[in-house]
Design a protein around this motif. Structure first.
Motif, short mmCIF file in Angstrom:
data_model
loop_
_atom_site.label_atom_id
_atom_site.label_comp_id
_atom_site.label_asym_id
_atom_site.label_seq_id
_atom_site.Cartn_x
_atom_site.Cartn_y
_atom_site.Cartn_z
N LYS A 112 71.34 40.31 28.44
CA LYS A 112 70.64 40.83 29.61
C LYS A 112 69.78 39.71 30.16
CE LYS A 112 70.54 45.53 27.88
NZ LYS A 112 69.71 46.64 27.48
N PRO A 113 69.74 39.59 31.45
CA PRO A 113 68.88 38.54 32.02
C PRO A 113 67.41 38.84 31.71
CG PRO A 113 69.83 39.91 33.75
CD PRO A 113 70.43 40.35 32.44
N LYS A 114 66.68 37.77 31.46
CA LYS A 114 65.26 37.94 31.16
C LYS A 114 64.53 38.42 32.41
CE LYS A 114 63.70 35.24 27.33
NZ LYS A 114 62.83 34.16 26.92
#
Length: 101
Positions: A95-97
């Motif tokens: 998941k993108p930060k």
């Protein structure tokens, strides 16, 4: 296939000894029909002879078709069993930060 089923298949195939034993039991029922084994009473039934026993008279072509169909079924069973090895856990997606966190 659900996640639980997929995890169960992966656990089963990761245990090579269990996988080989189950495959041997399943395929032995087919391969060993009508064979004579030392120290055991012969099993006189054999899947290849069933067309002769159950329904007479049959032409050579009809008997050949039934034997061919049985062999195809055996090959499908072997292929399906081998396909178990293709089941793998889904790749984890990163998941993108969130910069706000």
């Amino acid at each position: 296939m659900s996640d639980v089923e997929q995890a169960s298949v992966i656990a089963f195939t990761s245990n090579k000894q269990m996988r080989d034993a189950v495959k041997k039991v399943l395929l032995a029922q087919i391969y060993e029909q009508g064979t004579i084994q030392s120290g055991k009473t012969p099993n006189e039934s054999n899947w290849a002879f069933v067309p002769f026993i159950n329904e007479f008279p049959k032409s050579n072509e009809q008997i050949g078709e039934e034997i061919r169909a049985t062999i195809h079924g055996l090959n499908f069973l072997k292929a399906a069993f081998d396909r178990l090895d293709e089941v793998q856990a889904p790749a984890e997606t990163k998941k993108p930060k969130n910069p706000a966190l």
